[in-house]
Design a protein around this motif. Structure first.
Motif, PDB file in Angstrom:
ATOM      1  N   ASN A 115       0.894 -12.448   6.475  1.00  0.00           N
ATOM      2  CA  ASN A 115       1.869 -12.809   5.432  1.00  0.00           C
ATOM      3  C   ASN A 115       3.267 -12.283   5.748  1.00  0.00           C
ATOM      4  O   ASN A 115       4.034 -11.946   4.842  1.00  0.00           O
ATOM      5  N   ALA A 116       3.588 -12.214   7.033  1.00  0.00           N
ATOM      6  CA  ALA A 116       4.879 -11.679   7.467  1.00  0.00           C
ATOM      7  C   ALA A 116       6.034 -12.379   6.759  1.00  0.00           C
ATOM      8  O   ALA A 116       6.042 -13.601   6.581  1.00  0.00           O
ATOM      9  N   GLY A 117       7.004 -11.569   6.326  1.00  0.00           N
ATOM     10  CA  GLY A 117       8.187 -12.097   5.668  1.00  0.00           C
ATOM     11  C   GLY A 117       8.060 -12.206   4.164  1.00  0.00           C
ATOM     12  O   GLY A 117       9.061 -12.408   3.465  1.00  0.00           O
ATOM     13  N   ARG A 118       6.833 -12.069   3.654  1.00  0.00           N
ATOM     14  CA  ARG A 118       6.595 -12.204   2.219  1.00  0.00           C
ATOM     15  C   ARG A 118       6.415 -10.833   1.591  1.00  0.00           C
ATOM     16  O   ARG A 118       5.690  -9.983   2.122  1.00  0.00           O
ATOM     17  N   THR A 119       7.071 -10.586   0.462  1.00  0.00           N
ATOM     18  CA  THR A 119       6.907  -9.327  -0.247  1.00  0.00           C
ATOM     19  C   THR A 119       5.595  -9.353  -1.022  1.00  0.00           C
ATOM     20  O   THR A 119       5.348 -10.267  -1.813  1.00  0.00           O
ATOM     21  N   LEU A 120       4.767  -8.339  -0.793  1.00  0.00           N
ATOM     22  CA  LEU A 120       3.440  -8.257  -1.405  1.00  0.00           C
ATOM     23  C   LEU A 120       3.403  -7.063  -2.344  1.00  0.00           C
ATOM     24  O   LEU A 120       3.742  -5.940  -1.946  1.00  0.00           O
ATOM     25  N   SER A 121       2.977  -7.279  -3.569  1.00  0.00           N
ATOM     26  CA  SER A 121       2.877  -6.175  -4.515  1.00  0.00           C
ATOM     27  C   SER A 121       1.672  -5.305  -4.180  1.00  0.00           C
ATOM     28  O   SER A 121       0.720  -5.749  -3.510  1.00  0.00           O
ATOM     29  N   ARG A 122       1.687  -4.074  -4.646  1.00  0.00           N
ATOM     30  CA  ARG A 122       0.547  -3.177  -4.420  1.00  0.00           C
ATOM     31  C   ARG A 122      -0.708  -3.728  -5.083  1.00  0.00           C
ATOM     32  O   ARG A 122      -1.815  -3.608  -4.539  1.00  0.00           O
ATOM     33  N   ASP A 123      -0.555  -4.328  -6.269  1.00  0.00           N
ATOM     34  CA  ASP A 123      -1.716  -4.907  -6.947  1.00  0.00           C
ATOM     35  C   ASP A 123      -2.316  -6.043  -6.134  1.00  0.00           C
ATOM     36  O   ASP A 123      -3.546  -6.177  -6.037  1.00  0.00           O
ATOM     37  N   GLU A 124      -1.470  -6.868  -5.549  1.00  0.00           N
ATOM     38  CA  GLU A 124      -1.969  -7.976  -4.728  1.00  0.00           C
ATOM     39  C   GLU A 124      -2.680  -7.455  -3.490  1.00  0.00           C
ATOM     40  O   GLU A 124      -3.742  -7.964  -3.104  1.00  0.00           O
TER      41      GLU A 124
END
Length: 232
Positions: free
Chosen positions: A169-178
């Motif tokens: 998922n490079a380039g995408r901001t991922l939340s800790r919950d996700e």
């Protein structure tokens, strides 16, 4: 039929050890149970199990020391049992290389579910799929191998799964919950679990972990993997 999963259980309390041993066996596991870390370490060196269940407070060598020793030669999933429920104490346990933790007293059913989830995710990660290349990073699921430029990076099971997910998922901001949901399979949990594993990854993939170029923090949101090596 596939062979039943093998668990190594290390617990010095005979009541807890007997209860966990019996419950796992009743649910189809092969169990090797030990009351001290040194005997368990010898057994794991002889045959790496599908999962290790380790009490943190052990005679001989502690659960923390046992995890560190095992991580020197194996990425087998480890779940740590601990009576230390404070966040910082749980973080210390994860930093030794454990993939999950369970605070005493715990329900045997919850332990069984967490052990099963660890094994499923470990086996799924072992299944051959396509090689993913993102910038300097190459993730080869068939070999469970990660390379940064021309250097192979040795990762524990959960570290590998986390990095593979971030790279995918490079380039995408991922939340800790996700991240907890997709990598750990938890619908809820401590965000500090993700923080600890990100810190461990940075120590292995970044030239300067204090100033990461690849695994970036998006403050108040989560993390983003950058293939271009930009400064945080």
């Amino acid at each position: 039929m596939p062979e039943s999963p093998r668990a190594v259980l290390v617990e010095d309390d005979p009541t807890v050890r007997g209860a966990v041993d019996g419950y796992l066996r009743a649910n189809g596991y092969r169990v090797a149970a030990f009351d001290n870390g040194l005997a368990a370490l010898r057994a794991v060196r002889d045959e790496v199990p599908d999962v290790l269940i380790v009490d943190r407070m052990l005679p001989g060598i502690s659960g923390d020391e046992l995890c560190r020793e095992v991580r020197g030669f194996s990425s087998a999933p480890i779940i740590m049992l601990t009576a230390l429920g404070e966040v910082e104490q749980r973080i210390e346990g994860l930093e030794t290389g454990a993939d999950d933790y369970l605070v005493k007293p715990f329900a045997l059913r919850e332990l069984l579910l967490r052990v099963g989830a660890l094994i499923r995710r470990s086996r799924a990660a072992d299944a051959p799929t396509r090689v993913v290349v993102r910038g300097d990073f190459t993730v080869d699921p068939a070999r469970r191998q990660v390379r940064v430029r021309d250097r192979e990076v040795v990762l524990a099971a959960r570290e590998y799964e986390l990095l593979a997910y971030l790279v995918e998922n490079a380039g995408r901001t991922l939340s800790r919950d996700e991240i907890l949901r997709e990598v750990w399979g938890w619908s809820f949990g401590e965000a500090s679990t993700v923080t600890v594993h990100v810190r461990r990854l940075r120590e292995k993939i970044e030239d300067d972990p204090r100033h990461p170029l690849y695994l970036l923090t998006e403050w108040g949101v989560g993390y983003r993997f950058s293939t271009g090596g930009e400064a945080a």
